[in-house]
Design an enzyme around this catalytic site. Sequence first.
Site, PDB file in Angstrom:
ATOM      1  CG  ASP A  39       5.890  -2.794   1.766  1.00  0.00           C
ATOM      2  OD1 ASP A  39       5.208  -3.461   2.569  1.00  0.00           O
ATOM      3  OD2 ASP A  39       6.898  -2.120   2.121  1.00  0.00           O
ATOM      4  CB  ILE A  40       7.009   2.493   1.802  1.00  0.00           C
ATOM      5  CG1 ILE A  40       7.593   3.839   1.473  1.00  0.00           C
ATOM      6  CG2 ILE A  40       7.512   1.994   3.154  1.00  0.00           C
ATOM      7  CD1 ILE A  40       7.088   4.968   2.373  1.00  0.00           C
ATOM      8  CD  GLU A 105       7.802  -3.656  11.568  1.00  0.00           C
ATOM      9  OE1 GLU A 105       7.741  -3.034  10.492  1.00  0.00           O
ATOM     10  OE2 GLU A 105       8.852  -3.927  12.156  1.00  0.00           O
ATOM     11  CG  HIS A 110      -0.722  -5.081   6.388  1.00  0.00           C
ATOM     12  ND1 HIS A 110      -0.968  -4.685   7.686  1.00  0.00           N
ATOM     13  CD2 HIS A 110       0.555  -5.520   6.377  1.00  0.00           C
ATOM     14  CE1 HIS A 110       0.114  -4.874   8.419  1.00  0.00           C
ATOM     15  NE2 HIS A 110       1.054  -5.398   7.655  1.00  0.00           N
TER      16      HIS A 110
END
Length: 125
Positions: A39-40, A105, A110
Amino acid sequence: MPIDATLPYDDANIFARILRGELPCTAVFRDQWALAFHDINPQAPTHILVIPTGRYVSMDDFSARASDAEISGFFRAVGHVARTLGLVEPGYRLLANVGQDGHQEVPHLHIHLFGGKPLGPMLAR
Ligand code: AMP
């Protein structure tokens, strides 16, 4: 902004672009059924996203439309990633947000995989 999980699949979503190689990701696993990457904006020392390679908006869409092979391949990949990253013995958390109230979002299914520290209770009390 959270998405409406009943809308049709949007091929311009960010995870679709990652799957096509148009945007980078830090991948930890890929096979026919799933891609897993960091995850960023990590919310835990380990925060991985596992996504199906097929075009599914949410867990609801996936459970309704995916083939048995896609479903088994995807969930085996989730387990494989958790084992490979050493999360099983200390424990970890899985989360899939769906739609507006779930605050999803990105409109491509996911599963978040969190680990690397004691995570506390599931929801703030
Ligand atoms: P959700 O609220 O369940 O839809 O979570 C979407 C997640 O995607 C968030 O944790 C974001 O930090 C993550 N995310 C968004 N864009 C990227 C990206 N380009 N690479 C990796 N993770 C991303």
